[in-house]
Design a protein around this motif. Structure first.
Motif, PDB file in Angstrom:
ATOM      1  N   MET A   1       0.993  -1.196  -0.417  1.00  0.00           N
ATOM      2  CA  MET A   1      -0.289  -0.314   0.291  1.00  0.00           C
ATOM      3  C   MET A   1       0.941   1.173   0.065  1.00  0.00           C
ATOM      4  SD  MET A   1      -3.077  -1.116   2.857  1.00  0.00           S
ATOM      5  CE  MET A   1      -4.298  -1.717   2.677  1.00  0.00           C
ATOM      6  N   THR A   2       0.243   2.202  -0.498  1.00  0.00           N
ATOM      7  CA  THR A   2       1.228   3.487  -0.311  1.00  0.00           C
ATOM      8  C   THR A   2       0.836   3.705   0.939  1.00  0.00           C
ATOM      9  OG1 THR A   2      -0.967   4.664  -1.250  1.00  0.00           O
ATOM     10  CG2 THR A   2       0.472   3.960  -3.005  1.00  0.00           C
ATOM     11  N   THR A   3       1.871   5.231   1.437  1.00  0.00           N
ATOM     12  CA  THR A   3       1.907   5.755   2.535  1.00  0.00           C
ATOM     13  C   THR A   3       0.325   6.263   3.163  1.00  0.00           C
ATOM     14  OG1 THR A   3       3.603   6.945   1.739  1.00  0.00           O
ATOM     15  CG2 THR A   3       3.728   7.310   4.380  1.00  0.00           C
ATOM     16  N   GLU A   4       0.132   7.006   2.313  1.00  0.00           N
ATOM     17  CA  GLU A   4      -1.155   7.125   2.273  1.00  0.00           C
ATOM     18  C   GLU A   4      -2.849   6.488   2.781  1.00  0.00           C
ATOM     19  OE1 GLU A   4       0.403   8.310  -0.446  1.00  0.00           O
ATOM     20  OE2 GLU A   4       0.790  10.051   0.656  1.00  0.00           O
ATOM     21  N   GLU A   5      -2.800   5.523   2.016  1.00  0.00           N
ATOM     22  CA  GLU A   5      -3.283   4.425   2.175  1.00  0.00           C
ATOM     23  C   GLU A   5      -3.247   3.079   3.305  1.00  0.00           C
ATOM     24  OE1 GLU A   5      -3.620   2.869  -2.513  1.00  0.00           O
ATOM     25  OE2 GLU A   5      -3.255   1.561  -1.161  1.00  0.00           O
ATOM     26  N   THR A   6      -1.845   3.042   4.261  1.00  0.00           N
ATOM     27  CA  THR A   6      -1.620   2.929   4.793  1.00  0.00           C
ATOM     28  C   THR A   6      -2.371   3.597   5.449  1.00  0.00           C
ATOM     29  OG1 THR A   6       0.030   2.019   3.969  1.00  0.00           O
ATOM     30  CG2 THR A   6       0.588   1.479   5.903  1.00  0.00           C
ATOM     31  N   GLU A   7      -2.196   5.257   5.905  1.00  0.00           N
ATOM     32  CA  GLU A   7      -2.045   5.667   6.818  1.00  0.00           C
ATOM     33  C   GLU A   7      -4.115   6.199   6.947  1.00  0.00           C
ATOM     34  OE1 GLU A   7      -2.196  10.698   7.813  1.00  0.00           O
ATOM     35  OE2 GLU A   7      -0.912   9.868   6.245  1.00  0.00           O
ATOM     36  N   LEU A   8      -4.631   5.752   6.182  1.00  0.00           N
ATOM     37  CA  LEU A   8      -6.091   5.192   5.905  1.00  0.00           C
ATOM     38  C   LEU A   8      -6.590   3.858   7.179  1.00  0.00           C
ATOM     39  CD1 LEU A   8      -9.168   6.827   5.406  1.00  0.00           C
ATOM     40  CD2 LEU A   8      -8.161   5.946   3.002  1.00  0.00           C
ATOM     41  N   LEU A   9      -5.871   2.958   6.475  1.00  0.00           N
ATOM     42  CA  LEU A   9      -6.492   2.253   7.081  1.00  0.00           C
ATOM     43  C   LEU A   9      -6.236   2.442   8.739  1.00  0.00           C
ATOM     44  CD1 LEU A   9      -7.781  -0.567   6.275  1.00  0.00           C
ATOM     45  CD2 LEU A   9      -5.385  -1.592   6.425  1.00  0.00           C
ATOM     46  N   GLU A  10      -4.739   3.079   9.290  1.00  0.00           N
ATOM     47  CA  GLU A  10      -4.462   2.473  10.168  1.00  0.00           C
ATOM     48  C   GLU A  10      -5.154   3.747  11.009  1.00  0.00           C
ATOM     49  OE1 GLU A  10      -2.159   1.749  12.799  1.00  0.00           O
ATOM     50  OE2 GLU A  10      -2.714  -0.015  11.203  1.00  0.00           O
ATOM     51  N   HIS A  11      -5.955   4.592  10.153  1.00  0.00           N
ATOM     52  CA  HIS A  11      -6.494   5.965  10.694  1.00  0.00           C
ATOM     53  C   HIS A  11      -8.374   4.922  11.399  1.00  0.00           C
ATOM     54  CE1 HIS A  11      -9.068   9.268  12.037  1.00  0.00           C
ATOM     55  NE2 HIS A  11     -10.201   8.932  11.314  1.00  0.00           N
ATOM     56  N   ILE A  12      -8.547   3.918  10.552  1.00  0.00           N
ATOM     57  CA  ILE A  12      -9.899   3.131  10.965  1.00  0.00           C
ATOM     58  C   ILE A  12      -9.876   2.431  12.001  1.00  0.00           C
ATOM     59  CG2 ILE A  12     -11.864   1.640   9.858  1.00  0.00           C
ATOM     60  CD1 ILE A  12     -11.211   3.326   6.920  1.00  0.00           C
ATOM     61  N   ARG A  13      -8.564   1.533  11.486  1.00  0.00           N
ATOM     62  CA  ARG A  13      -8.320   0.189  12.339  1.00  0.00           C
ATOM     63  C   ARG A  13      -8.353   1.606  13.647  1.00  0.00           C
ATOM     64  NH1 ARG A  13      -5.591  -3.717  11.779  1.00  0.00           N
ATOM     65  NH2 ARG A  13      -3.920  -3.357   9.672  1.00  0.00           N
ATOM     66  N   ARG A  14      -7.532   2.243  13.989  1.00  0.00           N
ATOM     67  CA  ARG A  14      -7.677   2.587  15.658  1.00  0.00           C
ATOM     68  C   ARG A  14      -8.389   3.543  16.122  1.00  0.00           C
ATOM     69  NH1 ARG A  14      -3.157   5.886  13.534  1.00  0.00           N
ATOM     70  NH2 ARG A  14      -4.542   7.530  13.370  1.00  0.00           N
TER      71      ARG A  14
END
Ligand code: ATP
Ligand code: ZN
Ligand code: ZN
Length: 839
Positions: A138-151
């Motif tokens: 995943m791109t950094t942006e995608e990882t960030e988005l997913l992390e945000h949802i996970r958190r």
């Protein structure tokens, strides 16, 4: 348990209840009148429970082989509608041919219109070991988005995510498809009750002080808070507490964590009248006429026998006092009351009179409230926190459970008819509620509508009369001024000699005048003086309205806007311009004739801002103006002691409108405005300037003589075959192609005639015979008075019918026959039962 639900999706085919299974956890919660979220096709939508049953019906959607769908959740703690209102909606749907969901929704404040919200959370694929790896890096942006949802651990509104991660819509969709995210839909109201964090004491004051001393020395702030709360044990808003003691919210939360205080969200009402105190008034001793009327109403209220009263009381006869004392009786009987007033006369003065008498027992509903304020007022009614509501048309739906009395003031006002669907008349709604609940209805007016008058004459309504003003005050003498004579005499001004003198003497005596310009904004267009060209909308057959602030011309129907032309597009003349609204020109002329005169102008231009109407009236009452000048707005319900002159600039502008009610409207307006003069100790005087002084609507108004007017007007109506001697249903068809429209309109008329014949409508005669002899008549099709709106041509046909047998069913059948045509060609058909406006 099965709930029969009307889904709030007003399209063809949904105008009937659908069956839904009620899950066990909601069984004791769902009632007739509940608002629920239900799956409908791929979506979750709002619906209303109209019935409950043990078994699904045979033909129910989803029954048989398919599994019944289930109620998703219940939207309110208490059902917002009562079974009585659900019944009323069914009656409205049949009577006014509207979708049942439209009728139901019309009864609720706009805030209670839930809309679906999409939410996403971490899905099964993302949780599976190595699940994500399969989808590649995943791109950094995608990882960030997913992390945000996970958190965030729960479900997040998609809208909120898109605000933070713009442009990720497609990605979210893809992840939902891949199972990386899970999706759900919930219904949410647009408006929530306003809640504030409030601090409650958890222990007794003594205990609190003790615990305060146990706190470590470093917790000085916390101790301070505890001491305060111990001293003031009433709940206090968190923000108030923090600013009072100059501590942070964190300090208080610390105490809450220790269990010493409790923080809770408490609902607060947005009360638009919160900052106003109303002087309490007590009932006045009634005059003889008043007490006769009062005792009639009381008898009906006490015995809970539904009666329709028509109270014909001249202006200033003290109708409002009778309303208030009748309401008091109703409250004493343990019942509730609704007061309807036309929007325009729902002035602070009117509100003040009811708040002054009934205090906090009154809720006020009018269109100038914000959605939130309106919702809060509505909740007061729904929760039984008030027993009286005063409001415009839609207050007829106030969700009272023990309705005892409905008052409709100025019952002749056309604003009681709603012009958009559901096209109901508040008078008929009140009557229907009265029949269902035993409540009585009082229709009050100095100038009753001919429909109500005729009903009283026939004994369907009980007539009550107050022919005198209170304390024997005289009705003001009315002088009719022939403007043609003025012109012959060389007076070219818009003020006749007598009116000029009248205003002059008021200025000298320090008394006030009300001036009415009888116009509905017809003069706000741009016109060429050389050739008479007027700027019209290219999409609608109507003149463009000039807006002075922006010097743009705008179409009221479609919003089309253009700049004012410098030269006339027809003849090239430069004499094309805006000639000012009528009221503006009157204002200028007043300033010329009476230098220094203080004019308060009240028209569409000066009252667009919220509260402007109210402000202008207050100024006038405080005598900051010598003259109150305006359109229709100044004619209604005002009661100012120092107004001793009323002038009507031109009485007859409305008489020329192509509407069978134009004489009635003229008479009503003249009589009402004349009634503003001399209502208190100073005697009043009225001047009516006219070009048709012999017209009976003018002369009857001049003599304050409703009976003479009614007699003459009824004669005209009999001859012309108009209401109240028949009822009307107006059917308007519209389409962009004229040929198709004409063809379909003709087919519609034929269909209606055929149906009438088939149904054997008694005495239906197609061609021969006078209109009065026919039980049902179909007229048209003809082009509508406004033949084109938004590039759509408009044709209308009219069903005229006599007798008590409503023709709604027949029209419904005819319209239904065109469903398919409408769907295929985008032709629209709109039906107006008992139309007030024939445009
Ligand atoms: N019984 C009474 N004794 C003394 N004054 C009264 C009595 N009843 C009403 N009034 C006063 O008479 C005035 C006119 O009454 P009100 O405004 O109720 O008349 P109305 O019939 O509603 O008039 P309109 O149709 O013009 O609005 C008010 O100032 C009111 O306070
Ligand atoms: Zn021109
Ligand atoms: Zn337009």
């Amino acid at each position: 348990m099965i709930a029969k639900v009307i889904v709030d999706v007003p399209v063809k085919g949904t105008n009937r209840p659908f069956d839904y299974e009620v899950p066990a956890r909601y069984v004791s919660w769902v009632e007739v009148g509940s608002r629920v979220a239900v799956p409908f096709g791929p979506r979750v939508v709002q619906g209303f429970v109209v019935d409950l049953a043990e078994e699904p019906s045979e033909d129910a959607a989803g029954s048989g082989s398919r599994k019944l769908k289930t109620v998703d959740h219940v939207l309110d703690v208490e059902p917002p509608l009562t079974p009585e209102l659900v019944e009323l909606a069914q009656w409205m749907s049949r009577t006014y041919l509207c979708h049942l969901s439209v009728a139901l929704a019309a009864m609720l404040p706009a805030a209670l219109k839930a809309k679906a919200e999409r939410r996403v959370g971490i899905g099964p694929e993302a949780l599976r070991d190595g699940g994500l790896a399969e989808y590649g890096l995943m791109t950094t942006e995608e990882t960030e988005l997913l992390e945000h949802i996970r958190r965030s651990k729960g479900m997040l509104p998609v809208e909120q995510l898109l605000e933070r991660f713009p442009g990720s819509e497609a990605l979210l969709r893809q992840w939902v498809r891949q199972g990386i995210l899970a999706e759900e839909q919930v219904l949410k109201d647009r408006m929530n009750v306003k809640k504030v964090l409030t601090v409650f004491a958890c222990l007794s004051p003594e205990e609190m002080l003790l615990r305060g001393q146990e706190l470590p020395a470093s917790a000085k702030r916390q101790r301070q808070v505890l001491e305060y709360v111990a001293d003031h044990p009433d709940p206090i808003r968190l923000t108030e507490l923090t600013s009072l003691l100059d501590v942070t919210a964190g300090t208080v939360k610390g105490l809450a964590d220790k269990g010493l205080v409790r923080l809770e969200e408490v609902e607060v009402g947005r009360d638009p009248y919160a900052d106003r105190s109303f002087k309490r008034t007590s009932p006045l001793p009634l005059t003889v006429e008043q007490s006769q009327v009062f005792s009639n109403i009381c008898r009906a209220v006490k015995s809970a026998t539904h009666t329709m009263f028509l109270l014909h009381g001249v202006t200033g006869s003290g109708k409002t006092e009778v309303y208030m004392q009748s309401i008091q009786t109703c409250l004493d009987e343990g019942k509730e009351a609704i007061v309807l007033v036309p929007e325009i006369s729902l002035t602070p003065q009117m509100v003040e009179r009811f708040k002054g008498r009934f205090g906090a027992d009154v809720a006020v509903l009018h269109s100038r409230l914000s959605n939130g304020e309106r919702y809060d007022e509505w909740r007061k009614i729904s929760a039984g926190r008030v027993r009286v509501v005063i409001g415009a048309r839609s207050a007829a739906f106030a969700p009272f459970k023990k309705l005892g009395l409905v008052i409709i003031d100025e019952e002749h006002e056309s604003s009681y008819k709603q012009e958009e669907s559901p096209k109901y008349h508040a008078r008929e709604v009140a009557a229907a509620r009265g029949r269902a609940s035993g409540a009585s209805v009082v229709l009050g007016s100095a100038t009753p509508s001919l429909e109500s008058w005729q009903a009283a004459v026939q004994g369907k309504y009980k007539l009550l009369v107050m022919a005198e003003r209170v304390e024997g005050r005289p009705l003001p003498p009315v002088r009719i001024v022939d403007m043609r004579q003025e012109l012959y005499g060389g007076n070219r001004s818009m003020f006749s000699k007598p009116l000029f003198e009248g205003i002059k003497s008021r200025l000298e005596k320090g008394e006030q005048s009300v001036l009415l310009l009888n116009r509905r904004g017809y003069s706000t267009f741009v016109m060429c003086r050389s050739c008479g060209y007027t700027a019209g909308c290219p999409h609608c057959d109507i003149s463009l309205t000039y807006h002075q602030t922006s010097s743009m011309m705008r179409c009221h129907y479609c919003g089309y806007t253009e700049r004012q032309p410098a030269v006339c597009p027809e003849c090239g003349s430069e004499h094309i311009r805006y000639f000012g609204t009528g009221t503006q020109r009157v204002e200028e002329e007043l300033a010329k004739l009476f230098p220094g005169i203080r004019v308060i102008r009240m028209d569409v231009d000066t009252t667009t801002e919220k509260g402007a109407h109210e402000k202008l009236l207050t100024q006038f009452r405080q005598k900051k103006g010598d003259v109150l000048l305006g359109t229709q707005m100044v004619a209604k319900g005002l009661d100012f002691p120092d107004v001793t002159l009323v002038g009507v600039i031109t009485a007859d502008t409305m008489l020329n409108l192509p509407d069978f009610r134009s004489s009635e409207r003229t008479f009503q307006l003249l009589t009402q405005v004349a009634g503003r003069a001399g209502r208190h100790h100073l005697p009043g005087e009225v001047f009516v300037q006219t070009y048709t002084p012999e017209h009976y609507s003018v002369t009857a108004a001049g003599g304050h003589d409703f009976h003479r007017f009614a007699e003459q007007e009824l004669e005209h109506r009999v001859r012309g075959g108009y209401p109240p001697f028949c009822r009307l249903i107006l059917i308007t068809l519209s389409h962009t192609e004229l040929a198709l429209l004409v063809k379909t309109s003709e087919a519609m008329v034929n269909r209606l005639k055929a149906l009438a014949r088939e149904e054997g409508i008694p005495g239906f005669i197609e061609e021969a015979g006078g209109a009065q002899k026919r039980a049902l008549d179909v007229l048209g099709p003809v082009a509508s008075p406004i033949p084109r709106i938004k590039d759509r041509y408009r044709f209308q046909c009219m069903v005229k019918y006599r007798g008590d047998q409503p023709a709604s069913d027949l029209v419904a059948q005819a319209v239904e026959a065109f469903d398919e045509v409408c769907r295929q060609t985008k032709l629209t058909i709109s039906v107006d039962v008992d139309p007030q406006v024939l445009m």
